[in-house]
Design a protein around this motif. Structure first.
Motif, PDB file in Angstrom:
ATOM      1  N   SER A 177       1.046  -1.491   0.495  1.00  0.00           N
ATOM      2  CA  SER A 177       0.314   0.562  -0.145  1.00  0.00           C
ATOM      3  C   SER A 177       0.684   1.841  -0.094  1.00  0.00           C
ATOM      4  O   SER A 177       0.359   2.451  -0.174  1.00  0.00           O
ATOM      5  N   LEU A 178       1.901   1.284   0.316  1.00  0.00           N
ATOM      6  CA  LEU A 178       2.732   1.911   0.466  1.00  0.00           C
ATOM      7  C   LEU A 178       3.669   2.764  -0.546  1.00  0.00           C
ATOM      8  O   LEU A 178       4.446   3.152  -1.477  1.00  0.00           O
ATOM      9  N   ARG A 179       4.171   1.975  -1.726  1.00  0.00           N
ATOM     10  CA  ARG A 179       4.898   1.551  -2.946  1.00  0.00           C
ATOM     11  C   ARG A 179       5.060   2.864  -3.769  1.00  0.00           C
ATOM     12  O   ARG A 179       3.342   2.626  -4.000  1.00  0.00           O
ATOM     13  N   GLN A 180       5.182   2.582  -4.528  1.00  0.00           N
ATOM     14  CA  GLN A 180       5.630   3.976  -6.032  1.00  0.00           C
ATOM     15  C   GLN A 180       5.830   3.437  -7.147  1.00  0.00           C
ATOM     16  O   GLN A 180       7.032   2.708  -6.663  1.00  0.00           O
ATOM     17  N   GLU A 181       5.298   3.320  -7.941  1.00  0.00           N
ATOM     18  CA  GLU A 181       5.205   2.886  -9.158  1.00  0.00           C
ATOM     19  C   GLU A 181       6.288   3.819  -9.893  1.00  0.00           C
ATOM     20  O   GLU A 181       5.801   4.334 -10.505  1.00  0.00           O
ATOM     21  N   GLY A 182       7.595   3.284 -11.084  1.00  0.00           N
ATOM     22  CA  GLY A 182       7.825   4.354 -11.993  1.00  0.00           C
ATOM     23  C   GLY A 182       9.471   3.816 -11.689  1.00  0.00           C
ATOM     24  O   GLY A 182       9.984   3.320 -11.153  1.00  0.00           O
ATOM     25  N   GLU A 183       9.690   4.807 -13.620  1.00  0.00           N
ATOM     26  CA  GLU A 183      10.960   4.040 -13.545  1.00  0.00           C
ATOM     27  C   GLU A 183      11.675   2.510 -13.605  1.00  0.00           C
ATOM     28  O   GLU A 183      13.281   2.662 -13.639  1.00  0.00           O
ATOM     29  N   GLY A 184      10.508   1.974 -13.689  1.00  0.00           N
ATOM     30  CA  GLY A 184      10.794   1.144 -13.677  1.00  0.00           C
ATOM     31  C   GLY A 184      11.792  -0.305 -12.687  1.00  0.00           C
ATOM     32  O   GLY A 184      11.911  -1.306 -12.351  1.00  0.00           O
ATOM     33  N   MET A 185      10.540   0.139 -11.797  1.00  0.00           N
ATOM     34  CA  MET A 185      10.863  -0.150  -9.984  1.00  0.00           C
ATOM     35  C   MET A 185       9.775   0.369  -9.313  1.00  0.00           C
ATOM     36  O   MET A 185       8.738   1.126  -9.136  1.00  0.00           O
ATOM     37  N   ASP A 186       9.731  -0.170  -8.444  1.00  0.00           N
ATOM     38  CA  ASP A 186       8.686  -0.115  -6.991  1.00  0.00           C
ATOM     39  C   ASP A 186       9.587   0.400  -5.830  1.00  0.00           C
ATOM     40  O   ASP A 186      10.727   0.376  -5.432  1.00  0.00           O
ATOM     41  N   SER A 187       9.135   1.816  -5.264  1.00  0.00           N
ATOM     42  CA  SER A 187       9.792   2.225  -4.406  1.00  0.00           C
ATOM     43  C   SER A 187       9.100   3.343  -3.358  1.00  0.00           C
ATOM     44  O   SER A 187       8.224   3.185  -3.629  1.00  0.00           O
ATOM     45  N   LEU A 188       9.697   3.804  -2.330  1.00  0.00           N
ATOM     46  CA  LEU A 188       8.921   3.954  -1.237  1.00  0.00           C
ATOM     47  C   LEU A 188       9.128   5.655  -1.145  1.00  0.00           C
ATOM     48  O   LEU A 188      10.256   6.151  -1.378  1.00  0.00           O
ATOM     49  N   ALA A 189       8.444   6.689  -0.243  1.00  0.00           N
ATOM     50  CA  ALA A 189       9.161   7.145  -0.029  1.00  0.00           C
ATOM     51  C   ALA A 189       9.955   7.993   0.939  1.00  0.00           C
ATOM     52  O   ALA A 189       9.669   7.106   1.903  1.00  0.00           O
ATOM     53  N   PRO A 190      11.093   8.615   1.009  1.00  0.00           N
ATOM     54  CA  PRO A 190      12.100   8.980   2.100  1.00  0.00           C
ATOM     55  C   PRO A 190      11.089   9.200   3.663  1.00  0.00           C
ATOM     56  O   PRO A 190       9.634   9.626   3.754  1.00  0.00           O
ATOM     57  N   VAL A 191      11.973   8.723   4.650  1.00  0.00           N
ATOM     58  CA  VAL A 191      10.703   9.624   6.251  1.00  0.00           C
ATOM     59  C   VAL A 191      10.984  10.611   5.818  1.00  0.00           C
ATOM     60  O   VAL A 191      11.342  11.356   5.135  1.00  0.00           O
ATOM     61  N   ARG A 192      10.584  11.302   6.913  1.00  0.00           N
ATOM     62  CA  ARG A 192      10.037  12.652   6.905  1.00  0.00           C
ATOM     63  C   ARG A 192      11.143  13.590   7.954  1.00  0.00           C
ATOM     64  O   ARG A 192      11.512  14.256   7.833  1.00  0.00           O
ATOM     65  N   TRP A 193      11.337  12.961   9.574  1.00  0.00           N
ATOM     66  CA  TRP A 193      12.391  13.352   9.570  1.00  0.00           C
ATOM     67  C   TRP A 193      13.733  11.780  10.105  1.00  0.00           C
ATOM     68  O   TRP A 193      13.916  10.537   9.793  1.00  0.00           O
ATOM     69  N   SER A 194      14.796  12.507  10.420  1.00  0.00           N
ATOM     70  CA  SER A 194      15.837  12.112  10.126  1.00  0.00           C
ATOM     71  C   SER A 194      15.784  10.771  11.901  1.00  0.00           C
ATOM     72  O   SER A 194      16.725   9.826  11.868  1.00  0.00           O
ATOM     73  N   THR A 195      15.621  11.473  12.829  1.00  0.00           N
ATOM     74  CA  THR A 195      15.679  10.654  13.768  1.00  0.00           C
ATOM     75  C   THR A 195      14.532   9.375  13.632  1.00  0.00           C
ATOM     76  O   THR A 195      14.892   8.002  14.448  1.00  0.00           O
ATOM     77  N   GLU A 196      13.839   9.935  12.548  1.00  0.00           N
ATOM     78  CA  GLU A 196      13.504   7.515  12.264  1.00  0.00           C
ATOM     79  C   GLU A 196      14.164   6.823  12.009  1.00  0.00           C
ATOM     80  O   GLU A 196      14.256   5.442  12.223  1.00  0.00           O
ATOM     81  N   LEU A 197      15.328   6.766  11.002  1.00  0.00           N
ATOM     82  CA  LEU A 197      16.742   6.292  11.179  1.00  0.00           C
ATOM     83  C   LEU A 197      16.910   5.381  12.415  1.00  0.00           C
ATOM     84  O   LEU A 197      18.179   4.492  11.884  1.00  0.00           O
ATOM     85  N   GLN A 198      17.055   6.150  13.626  1.00  0.00           N
ATOM     86  CA  GLN A 198      17.305   5.643  14.810  1.00  0.00           C
ATOM     87  C   GLN A 198      17.208   4.448  14.874  1.00  0.00           C
ATOM     88  O   GLN A 198      16.368   4.268  15.064  1.00  0.00           O
ATOM     89  N   ASP A 199      17.754   3.821  15.939  1.00  0.00           N
ATOM     90  CA  ASP A 199      17.964   2.504  16.293  1.00  0.00           C
ATOM     91  C   ASP A 199      17.080   1.390  15.381  1.00  0.00           C
ATOM     92  O   ASP A 199      16.161   0.489  16.456  1.00  0.00           O
ATOM     93  N   ILE A 200      18.064   1.503  13.975  1.00  0.00           N
ATOM     94  CA  ILE A 200      17.353   0.269  13.475  1.00  0.00           C
ATOM     95  C   ILE A 200      18.518  -1.028  14.373  1.00  0.00           C
ATOM     96  O   ILE A 200      19.054  -0.279  13.619  1.00  0.00           O
ATOM     97  N   THR A 201      17.771  -2.033  13.728  1.00  0.00           N
ATOM     98  CA  THR A 201      18.628  -3.021  14.441  1.00  0.00           C
ATOM     99  C   THR A 201      18.181  -4.289  13.300  1.00  0.00           C
ATOM    100  O   THR A 201      17.857  -4.342  12.308  1.00  0.00           O
ATOM    101  N   ARG A 202      19.159  -5.233  13.647  1.00  0.00           N
ATOM    102  CA  ARG A 202      19.626  -6.055  12.833  1.00  0.00           C
ATOM    103  C   ARG A 202      18.698  -7.001  12.582  1.00  0.00           C
ATOM    104  O   ARG A 202      18.100  -7.264  11.711  1.00  0.00           O
ATOM    105  N   GLU A 203      18.014  -6.945  14.028  1.00  0.00           N
ATOM    106  CA  GLU A 203      16.823  -8.222  13.670  1.00  0.00           C
ATOM    107  C   GLU A 203      15.686  -7.640  13.016  1.00  0.00           C
ATOM    108  O   GLU A 203      14.842  -8.163  12.762  1.00  0.00           O
ATOM    109  N   ASP A 204      15.058  -5.894  13.092  1.00  0.00           N
ATOM    110  CA  ASP A 204      14.551  -5.407  12.776  1.00  0.00           C
ATOM    111  C   ASP A 204      14.590  -5.402  10.557  1.00  0.00           C
ATOM    112  O   ASP A 204      13.766  -5.782  10.345  1.00  0.00           O
ATOM    113  N   MET A 205      15.543  -5.883  10.476  1.00  0.00           N
ATOM    114  CA  MET A 205      15.980  -5.598   9.093  1.00  0.00           C
ATOM    115  C   MET A 205      15.600  -6.670   8.949  1.00  0.00           C
ATOM    116  O   MET A 205      15.441  -7.601   7.482  1.00  0.00           O
TER     117      MET A 205
END
Length: 334
Positions: A184-212
């Motif tokens: 539901s979040l993906r965007q189609e275009g340029e031959g691929m699917d992609s997602l819009a970037p995060v709104r705030w850089s702090t949302e990228l903090q504390d990503i863990t190996r188990e998250d990935m």
């Protein structure tokens, strides 16, 4: 549902020490449990909780009689170091080496190649360059590509609002329907699917190996994509967790003295930090000065050409040796 590594071994003390080690590893994405019999193992398998089974060779006949599902990985504990098979683990190797077989490393996956793009030089061009690489993979390799920008200041698709911010929220919540949320979040275009970037850089903090590990598991289970391109924007704990998921890490080397200096410093930093595993996955590719005005098309072509070993199951990169660890299970070393 929590996924388990089920250990069945006649040497119960060994099995319990290995389970204690694995469960004590920060960020390990599975829980190790010790069973005293194969019938006890059967219960875990039938309720779908098993990610992998680690059994001693003496139990082979009983374990095989269970008819394990295809998605349950099966490993045998061997007393013989000389046996070189993917499904055999030498009992007396270090605990860390055994851990590597279960920790969600993409090198152990049999599908969904993952390309990472990280520029130690930083700058606003990382996003465009990584998108060009994803487009090139889609067009040249004929693959269905999902591009995920783990970038603190991305701009492409930002006007749509929802994207990486929502995806990371659902990942952290271990949303059971993550695949549907992603669709539901993906965007189609340029031959691929992609997602819009995060709104705030702090949302990228504390990503863990188990998250990935959870994110990749859900994407693989859905089967919609056969290549994933991840753009990492920072080399911090979260950035390392992201890059550890990648079969090959493409790093641009700008054709300027400063660019080459920064790349050399980055490689030195990895080596001094003992990150031999990450170092072995790095594949460098050149970027000419001023190429951003041309859209990075030639740089992207060179990157895909150099990192293409991943599509044939290769590891790519410089292949620095992994020194491993000296700690062995049960204090036994041979």
């Amino acid at each position: 549902m929590e996924k388990l590594i089920i250990i069945a071994d006649e040497l119960q003390e060994y099995a319990h020490q290995l389970a204690v080690y694995l469960n004590g590893r920060r960020g390990f994405p599975y829980r190790a449990v010790v069973v005293s019999s194969v019938p006890e193992m059967k219960g875990y398998v039938e309720n779908g909780a098993a990610y992998a089974v680690l059994a001693s060779e003496g139990l082979e006949k009983e374990v095989l009689s269970l008819g394990l599902p295809e998605d349950v990985r099966l490993f045998w504990l061997s007393e013989t170091k000389s046996v070189q098979k993917e499904s055999v683990l030498y009992r007396y190797q270090s605990a860390k080496e055994i851990e590597k077989r279960f920790n969600g490393s993409p090198r152990n996956r049999t599908h969904l190649p993952v390309l990472g793009v990280y520029s130690p030089s930083g700058g606003v061009w990382t996003e465009l360059l990584s998108r060009r690489i994803a487009e090139r993979v889609s067009g040249e390799k004929g693959r269905k590509v999902l591009y995920l920008p783990f970038l603190p200041f991305g701009i492409y698709g930002r006007e749509t609002g929802d994207g990486m911010s929502e995806l990371l929220f659902y990942v952290r919540q271990r949303e059971p329907a993550l695949s549907e949320r992603l669709a539901s979040l993906r965007q189609e275009g340029e031959g691929m699917d992609s997602l819009a970037p995060v709104r705030w850089s702090t949302e990228l903090q504390d990503i863990t190996r188990e998250d990935m590990a959870y994110l990749l598991h859900c994407i693989e289970q859905k089967g919609r994509y056969n290549t994933l391109v991840l753009a990492a924007g920072q080399f911090d704990a979260a950035g390392i967790a992201i890059l550890r998921c990648c079969d090959s890490i493409l790093t641009p080397v700008w054709d300027l003295p400063e660019g080459r200096r920064i790349q050399a410093e980055f490689l030195k930093q990895l080596k001094e930090a003992g990150e031999a595993e990450l170092l072995s996955r790095i594949t460098e590719f050149p970027v000419r000065s001023g190429e951003e005005r041309e859209g990075f098309f030639s740089a992207a072509a060179e990157a895909v050409k150099k990192g293409g070993a991943v599509f044939a199951g290769g590891k790519g990169g410089n292949q620095a040796p992994d020194t491993g660890a000296a700690e062995s299970v049960g204090g036994a070393e041979r």
